[in-house]
Design a protein around this motif. Sequence first.
Motif, PDB file in Angstrom:
ATOM      1  N   ASP A   3      50.071  49.777  35.608  1.00 13.99           N
ATOM      2  CA  ASP A   3      48.749  49.752  34.976  1.00 13.99           C
ATOM      3  C   ASP A   3      47.846  50.938  35.354  1.00 13.99           C
ATOM      4  O   ASP A   3      47.201  51.516  34.469  1.00 13.99           O
ATOM      5  CB  ASP A   3      48.034  48.438  35.290  1.00 13.99           C
ATOM      6  CG  ASP A   3      48.555  47.282  34.442  1.00 13.99           C
ATOM      7  OD1 ASP A   3      49.544  47.475  33.709  1.00 13.99           O
ATOM      8  OD2 ASP A   3      47.982  46.184  34.523  1.00 13.99           O
ATOM      9  N   PRO A   4      47.763  51.334  36.649  1.00 18.27           N
ATOM     10  CA  PRO A   4      46.881  52.461  36.968  1.00 18.27           C
ATOM     11  C   PRO A   4      47.264  53.752  36.248  1.00 18.27           C
ATOM     12  O   PRO A   4      46.394  54.515  35.816  1.00 18.27           O
ATOM     13  CB  PRO A   4      47.038  52.609  38.487  1.00 18.27           C
ATOM     14  CG  PRO A   4      47.460  51.262  38.960  1.00 18.27           C
ATOM     15  CD  PRO A   4      48.341  50.732  37.862  1.00 18.27           C
ATOM     16  N   LEU A 120      52.765  30.824  37.992  1.00 15.51           N
ATOM     17  CA  LEU A 120      52.603  31.128  39.411  1.00 15.51           C
ATOM     18  C   LEU A 120      51.939  32.481  39.613  1.00 15.51           C
ATOM     19  O   LEU A 120      51.028  32.629  40.440  1.00 15.51           O
ATOM     20  CB  LEU A 120      53.963  31.095  40.103  1.00 15.51           C
ATOM     21  CG  LEU A 120      54.594  29.711  40.250  1.00 15.51           C
ATOM     22  CD1 LEU A 120      56.012  29.834  40.790  1.00 15.51           C
ATOM     23  CD2 LEU A 120      53.756  28.832  41.155  1.00 15.51           C
ATOM     24  N   SER A 121      52.379  33.477  38.861  1.00 16.20           N
ATOM     25  CA  SER A 121      51.787  34.808  38.980  1.00 16.20           C
ATOM     26  C   SER A 121      50.317  34.790  38.565  1.00 16.20           C
ATOM     27  O   SER A 121      49.456  35.374  39.230  1.00 16.20           O
ATOM     28  CB  SER A 121      52.569  35.805  38.124  1.00 16.20           C
ATOM     29  OG  SER A 121      52.001  37.099  38.214  1.00 16.20           O
ATOM     30  N   GLY A 122      50.027  34.095  37.460  1.00 18.06           N
ATOM     31  CA  GLY A 122      48.650  34.017  36.982  1.00 18.06           C
ATOM     32  C   GLY A 122      47.747  33.271  37.950  1.00 18.06           C
ATOM     33  O   GLY A 122      46.589  33.659  38.166  1.00 18.06           O
ATOM     34  N   PHE A 147      36.431  41.104  36.859  1.00 19.69           N
ATOM     35  CA  PHE A 147      36.684  40.545  38.176  1.00 19.69           C
ATOM     36  C   PHE A 147      37.804  41.333  38.834  1.00 19.69           C
ATOM     37  O   PHE A 147      38.448  42.178  38.199  1.00 19.69           O
ATOM     38  CB  PHE A 147      37.036  39.048  38.095  1.00 19.69           C
ATOM     39  CG  PHE A 147      38.001  38.711  37.006  1.00 19.69           C
ATOM     40  CD1 PHE A 147      39.370  38.868  37.178  1.00 19.69           C
ATOM     41  CD2 PHE A 147      37.543  38.227  35.791  1.00 19.69           C
ATOM     42  CE1 PHE A 147      40.262  38.558  36.176  1.00 19.69           C
ATOM     43  CE2 PHE A 147      38.432  37.915  34.767  1.00 19.69           C
ATOM     44  CZ  PHE A 147      39.793  38.083  34.970  1.00 19.69           C
ATOM     45  N   PHE A 148      38.051  41.047  40.098  1.00 22.39           N
ATOM     46  CA  PHE A 148      39.007  41.806  40.902  1.00 22.39           C
ATOM     47  C   PHE A 148      40.421  41.639  40.355  1.00 22.39           C
ATOM     48  O   PHE A 148      40.891  40.522  40.131  1.00 22.39           O
ATOM     49  CB  PHE A 148      38.949  41.329  42.350  1.00 22.39           C
ATOM     50  CG  PHE A 148      39.694  42.213  43.312  1.00 22.39           C
ATOM     51  CD1 PHE A 148      39.025  43.196  44.026  1.00 22.39           C
ATOM     52  CD2 PHE A 148      41.056  42.064  43.495  1.00 22.39           C
ATOM     53  CE1 PHE A 148      39.706  44.013  44.919  1.00 22.39           C
ATOM     54  CE2 PHE A 148      41.740  42.877  44.379  1.00 22.39           C
ATOM     55  CZ  PHE A 148      41.076  43.853  45.098  1.00 22.39           C
ATOM     56  N   HIS A 149      41.108  42.767  40.125  1.00 23.77           N
ATOM     57  CA  HIS A 149      42.496  42.745  39.660  1.00 23.77           C
ATOM     58  C   HIS A 149      43.412  43.117  40.811  1.00 23.77           C
ATOM     59  O   HIS A 149      43.475  44.268  41.236  1.00 23.77           O
ATOM     60  CB  HIS A 149      42.690  43.718  38.494  1.00 23.77           C
ATOM     61  CG  HIS A 149      42.349  43.119  37.170  1.00 23.77           C
ATOM     62  ND1 HIS A 149      43.159  43.204  36.072  1.00 23.77           N
ATOM     63  CD2 HIS A 149      41.268  42.396  36.764  1.00 23.77           C
ATOM     64  CE1 HIS A 149      42.598  42.574  35.050  1.00 23.77           C
ATOM     65  NE2 HIS A 149      41.456  42.084  35.453  1.00 23.77           N
ATOM     66  N   ALA A 150      44.121  42.124  41.351  1.00 24.71           N
ATOM     67  CA  ALA A 150      45.051  42.367  42.445  1.00 24.71           C
ATOM     68  C   ALA A 150      46.317  43.023  41.920  1.00 24.71           C
ATOM     69  O   ALA A 150      46.819  42.684  40.846  1.00 24.71           O
ATOM     70  CB  ALA A 150      45.398  41.043  43.139  1.00 24.71           C
ATOM     71  N   ALA A 154      54.678  43.020  38.737  1.00 29.69           N
ATOM     72  CA  ALA A 154      54.633  42.700  37.308  1.00 29.69           C
ATOM     73  C   ALA A 154      53.181  42.503  36.892  1.00 29.69           C
ATOM     74  O   ALA A 154      52.556  41.509  37.254  1.00 29.69           O
ATOM     75  CB  ALA A 154      55.446  41.446  37.011  1.00 29.69           C
ATOM     76  N   GLU A 155      52.661  43.451  36.116  1.00 32.18           N
ATOM     77  CA  GLU A 155      51.293  43.366  35.617  1.00 32.18           C
ATOM     78  C   GLU A 155      51.327  43.465  34.087  1.00 32.18           C
ATOM     79  O   GLU A 155      52.373  43.251  33.467  1.00 32.18           O
ATOM     80  CB  GLU A 155      50.440  44.462  36.242  1.00 32.18           C
ATOM     81  CG  GLU A 155      50.360  44.379  37.762  1.00 32.18           C
ATOM     82  CD  GLU A 155      49.467  45.450  38.347  1.00 32.18           C
ATOM     83  OE1 GLU A 155      48.243  45.339  38.193  1.00 32.18           O
ATOM     84  OE2 GLU A 155      50.000  46.393  38.950  1.00 32.18           O
ATOM     85  N   GLY A 156      50.197  43.827  33.494  1.00 33.96           N
ATOM     86  CA  GLY A 156      50.121  43.852  32.031  1.00 33.96           C
ATOM     87  C   GLY A 156      51.104  44.814  31.390  1.00 33.96           C
ATOM     88  O   GLY A 156      51.790  44.463  30.424  1.00 33.96           O
TER      89      GLY A 156
END
Length: 203
Positions: A3-4, A120-122, A147-150, A154-156
């Motif tokens: 993502d970054p 679980l991830s969510g 809000f804070f994105h940890a 596996a992300e978007g």
Amino acid sequence: MLDPFARRIIDPPLNRAGLWLAGRGATANMITGVGLVVGCAAALSIAAGQFLLALLLIAVSRIADGLDGAVARARGPTDLGGYFDILADFAFYAAVPVAFGIADPANALAALVLVASFLLSGTSFLAFATIAAKRGMTTTARGEKSFFHAAGLAEGSETILAFVLMCLFPQSFGLIAWLFAAMCLVTAAGRCLDAARLFRDPA
């Protein structure tokens, strides 16, 4: 994980488009709603075995998902917008594997496990964000968010890549789903370890 890097590429054109849309009266919630409807249409296309159409609809849905944030930045973000955005994302993420399970009953077990791994991830993501907000933690590594994105394996970006591969190679859905479910579980475990490290002491 990706993502970054993806944000550095897609944010500039999305922000320009967001300014243009905001100037013509569009709101972030309107675009989030459009993205959710198109994402649900993608899931219906998968369930009907129309995988290339689904791939196109997924692309449109995710463009809308990026545009809603850009419009929010142009008009001023709201808590409701952040809530609606994450709700729409999770609804879309769940709908796609369920649709593959409907398209071919042989996919049902892999689809079920993948949806469970998303849960679980969510949960690890939202629980971490809740405590991080309580402690005043912030991050802009994934762009300006409500809000804070940890971080996680596996992300978007990885999720969309997995969905694209599933549509391109539907016969390999099971393999892709099992592998991505494992990535989601690793992500949830990593966030738990981060939480244990960062949240052990009182705020």
